[in-house]
Design an enzyme around this catalytic site. Structure first.
Site, PDB file in Angstrom:
ATOM      1  N   LYS A 110      39.051  44.139  55.785  1.00 30.53           N
ATOM      2  CA  LYS A 110      40.316  43.638  56.335  1.00 30.53           C
ATOM      3  C   LYS A 110      40.292  43.574  57.856  1.00 30.53           C
ATOM      4  O   LYS A 110      40.880  42.676  58.443  1.00 30.53           O
ATOM      5  CB  LYS A 110      41.489  44.514  55.878  1.00 30.53           C
TER       6      LYS A 110
ATOM      7  N   LYS B  67      36.973  37.675  45.305  1.00 30.54           N
ATOM      8  CA  LYS B  67      38.142  38.156  44.574  1.00 30.54           C
ATOM      9  C   LYS B  67      39.335  37.197  44.747  1.00 30.54           C
ATOM     10  O   LYS B  67      39.535  36.677  45.834  1.00 30.54           O
ATOM     11  CB  LYS B  67      38.512  39.538  45.148  1.00 30.54           C
TER      12      LYS B  67
ATOM     13  N   LYS C 134      45.865  37.137  47.548  1.00 33.10           N
ATOM     14  CA  LYS C 134      47.006  36.417  48.124  1.00 33.10           C
ATOM     15  C   LYS C 134      46.716  35.977  49.549  1.00 33.10           C
ATOM     16  O   LYS C 134      47.405  35.128  50.084  1.00 33.10           O
ATOM     17  CB  LYS C 134      48.293  37.241  48.028  1.00 33.10           C
TER      18      LYS C 134
HETATM   19  P1  TYM Z   1      47.219  45.382  46.278  1.00 34.89           P
HETATM   20  O1  TYM Z   1      48.633  45.177  46.665  1.00 34.89           O
HETATM   21  O2  TYM Z   1      46.156  44.704  47.059  1.00 34.89           O
HETATM   22  O3  TYM Z   1      47.009  44.997  44.762  1.00 34.89           O
HETATM   23  C1  TYM Z   1      47.881  45.517  43.767  1.00 34.89           C
HETATM   24  C2  TYM Z   1      47.137  45.764  42.481  1.00 34.89           C
HETATM   25  O4  TYM Z   1      46.569  44.548  41.997  1.00 34.89           O
HETATM   26  C3  TYM Z   1      45.186  44.715  41.791  1.00 34.89           C
HETATM   27  N1  TYM Z   1      44.491  43.468  42.122  1.00 34.89           N
HETATM   28  C4  TYM Z   1      43.625  42.872  41.317  1.00 34.89           C
HETATM   29  N2  TYM Z   1      43.168  43.183  40.090  1.00 34.89           N
HETATM   30  C5  TYM Z   1      42.276  42.352  39.522  1.00 34.89           C
HETATM   31  N3  TYM Z   1      41.810  41.228  40.138  1.00 34.89           N
HETATM   32  C6  TYM Z   1      42.239  40.870  41.369  1.00 34.89           C
HETATM   33  N4  TYM Z   1      41.800  39.760  41.948  1.00 34.89           N
HETATM   34  C7  TYM Z   1      43.187  41.714  42.018  1.00 34.89           C
HETATM   35  N5  TYM Z   1      43.824  41.664  43.221  1.00 34.89           N
HETATM   36  C8  TYM Z   1      44.607  42.750  43.261  1.00 34.89           C
HETATM   37  C9  TYM Z   1      44.771  45.841  42.726  1.00 34.89           C
HETATM   38  O5  TYM Z   1      43.584  46.458  42.306  1.00 34.89           O
HETATM   39  C10 TYM Z   1      45.974  46.754  42.646  1.00 34.89           C
HETATM   40  O6  TYM Z   1      45.904  47.582  41.497  1.00 34.89           O
HETATM   41  N6  TYM Z   1      46.196  49.952  48.055  1.00 34.89           N
HETATM   42  C11 TYM Z   1      46.846  49.215  46.982  1.00 34.89           C
HETATM   43  C12 TYM Z   1      48.293  49.531  46.832  1.00 34.89           C
HETATM   44  C13 TYM Z   1      48.626  50.975  46.716  1.00 34.89           C
HETATM   45  C14 TYM Z   1      48.414  51.791  45.575  1.00 34.89           C
HETATM   46  C15 TYM Z   1      48.918  53.088  45.941  1.00 34.89           C
HETATM   47  C16 TYM Z   1      47.873  51.572  44.311  1.00 34.89           C
HETATM   48  C17 TYM Z   1      49.181  51.754  47.682  1.00 34.89           C
HETATM   49  N7  TYM Z   1      49.375  53.018  47.216  1.00 34.89           N
HETATM   50  C18 TYM Z   1      48.852  54.149  45.055  1.00 34.89           C
HETATM   51  C19 TYM Z   1      47.821  52.645  43.428  1.00 34.89           C
HETATM   52  C20 TYM Z   1      48.305  53.918  43.794  1.00 34.89           C
HETATM   53  C21 TYM Z   1      46.702  47.730  47.272  1.00 34.89           C
HETATM   54  O7  TYM Z   1      46.529  47.309  48.373  1.00 34.89           O
HETATM   55  O8  TYM Z   1      46.901  46.943  46.186  1.00 34.89           O
END
Ligand code: TYM
Length: 339
Positions: free
Chosen positions: A118, A201, A204
């Site tokens: 990032k 991947k 968004k």
């Molecule tokens: P974030 O917001 O990037 O994504 C949210 C969730 O979606 C999953 N995800 C995907 N799964 C499969 N294929 C993809 N292309 C894909 N893109 C996103 C992510 O793996 C995630 O489960 N750090 C985390 C948010 C967070 C969090 C937490 C998660 C903050 N605190 C505590 C679990 C527990 C994040 O940036 O997810």
């Protein structure tokens, strides 16, 4: 020392930074709904404080937070069964993250690949928040003593860090206060890839909207994106081994399997031997059938922002009731004087 047995509790979160993608749905939200159905106490968060580690326009952030809540509910989460709330309303997350900033080691943080991705080449200009983000994520989870965290594959390293933090805290203070959380990375779509490039991947933040399916896309947009999705010239194989080295084919089959709730093997049993020209219309029909009701329901829910805000306020109160005593006990363990 007696072994503390932690009761099962699920926590997960999604950033309200832009809209929801099919990756978020299949990798995360759909799994959240399944875990809710299993009857385990579950807490699902809109992690707005994580979102601001990169610049967010305030009005768009507010909109994205409410829309994410609408997405959770439209996909099947029930605010009466699961606790739904936005992170910034429960201050205990940030308070615990400070303690964890003092537990986690620089060497551990320096290994986080998501920060490197990032921050890119312009590291000196990345926010301090972007660097320390994984300690806040550990706090999100551990402030509830969550035992299980459903996520996509890309979060695996952050969950390993969460386990390292819990282990070091427990070791340093001679306790087993924090559980060693289990990541739950399961199903056919733990890593949904870009429709334009099967090695990247689905995200968004990809500049090309054609690379992803958004949960707010209408039937025409979904159909157009799948029709234009990159493929290769060969027919589909009948067995999973035949997908090796064919990233785009693998991705579309994984998406189909996850949407249809079938195994990859069973999907290939049905579509093996078909050309993409025959398979893509099947995928379009399935995706539209599964996703359109969700986006229609999101639209409907977004008509009543006050209702969404009330759900978030109620969820925050219930979340705080769990988090506050855990934070208080943590402060005591660490040696903070207080009533
Ligand atoms: P974030 O917001 O990037 O994504 C949210 C969730 O979606 C999953 N995800 C995907 N799964 C499969 N294929 C993809 N292309 C894909 N893109 C996103 C992510 O793996 C995630 O489960 N750090 C985390 C948010 C967070 C969090 C937490 C998660 C903050 N605190 C505590 C679990 C527990 C994040 O940036 O997810």
């Amino acid at each position: 020392m007696t072994e503390v047995v932690h009761t099962p509790r699920v926590f997960s979160g999604i950033q309200p930074s832009g809209g929801l993608t099919l990756g978020n749905y299949l990798g995360a939200i759909k799994r959240f709904v399944e875990m809710q159905a299993d009857g385990i106490e579950s807490i699902y968060c809109m992690v707005d404080l994580h979102a601001i580690t990169v610049w967010q326009d305030p009005d768009k952030l507010r909109h994205a937070t409410r829309e994410l809540c609408a997405g959770y509910i439209a996909a099947g989460l029930d605010p009466a069964k699961s606790i739904l709330f936005n992170q910034s309303q429960v201050a205990e997350h940030v308070q615990l993250s400070w303690i964890f900033n003092c537990v986690a080691r620089m060497g551990w943080m320096n290994r986080m690949t998501q920060f490197k991705d990032k921050a890119g080449k312009n590291r000196e200009n990345a926010s301090v928040g972007l660097f320390s983000y994984p300690t806040l994520m550990a706090a999100d989870i551990l402030v509830y003593h969550a035992t299980h965290v459903p996520v996509g594959e890309d979060q695996k390293q952050h969950l390993e860090l969460t386990r390292d933090i819990a282990t070091k805290f427990n070791h340093d203070f001679g306790t087993d206060f924090f559980p060693i959380t289990e990541p739950v990375i399961e199903g056919a779509a733990t890593r949904v890839m870009s429709l334009r490039d099967g090695t990247k991947k689905m995200s968004k933040s990809d500049p090309s909207d054609m690379s992803r399916i958004n949960m707010t896309d209408d039937a025409d947009a979904i159909a157009q994106k799948i029709r234009k999705a990159k493929t290769d010239p060969d027919a589909l194989p009948s067995e999973a081994g035949g997908l090796e080295g064919r990233a785009e084919a693998q991705n579309l089959i994984n998406i189909y399997a996850a949407l249809a709730e079938m195994s990859v093997e069973d999907v290939l049993g049905e579509v093996g031997g078909k050309q993409f020209s025959a398979f893509k219309p099947m995928l379009v029909d399935l995706a539209v059938a599964r996703l359109s009701p969700i986006s229609a329901e999101m639209d409907r829910l977004m008509q009543d922002e006050a209702e969404i805000d009330a759900i978030l306020a109620d969820g925050s109160e219930r979340a705080r009731a769990i988090a506050a005593p855990i934070l208080k006990k943590t402060y005591e363990i660490v040696g903070m004087v207080g009533a």
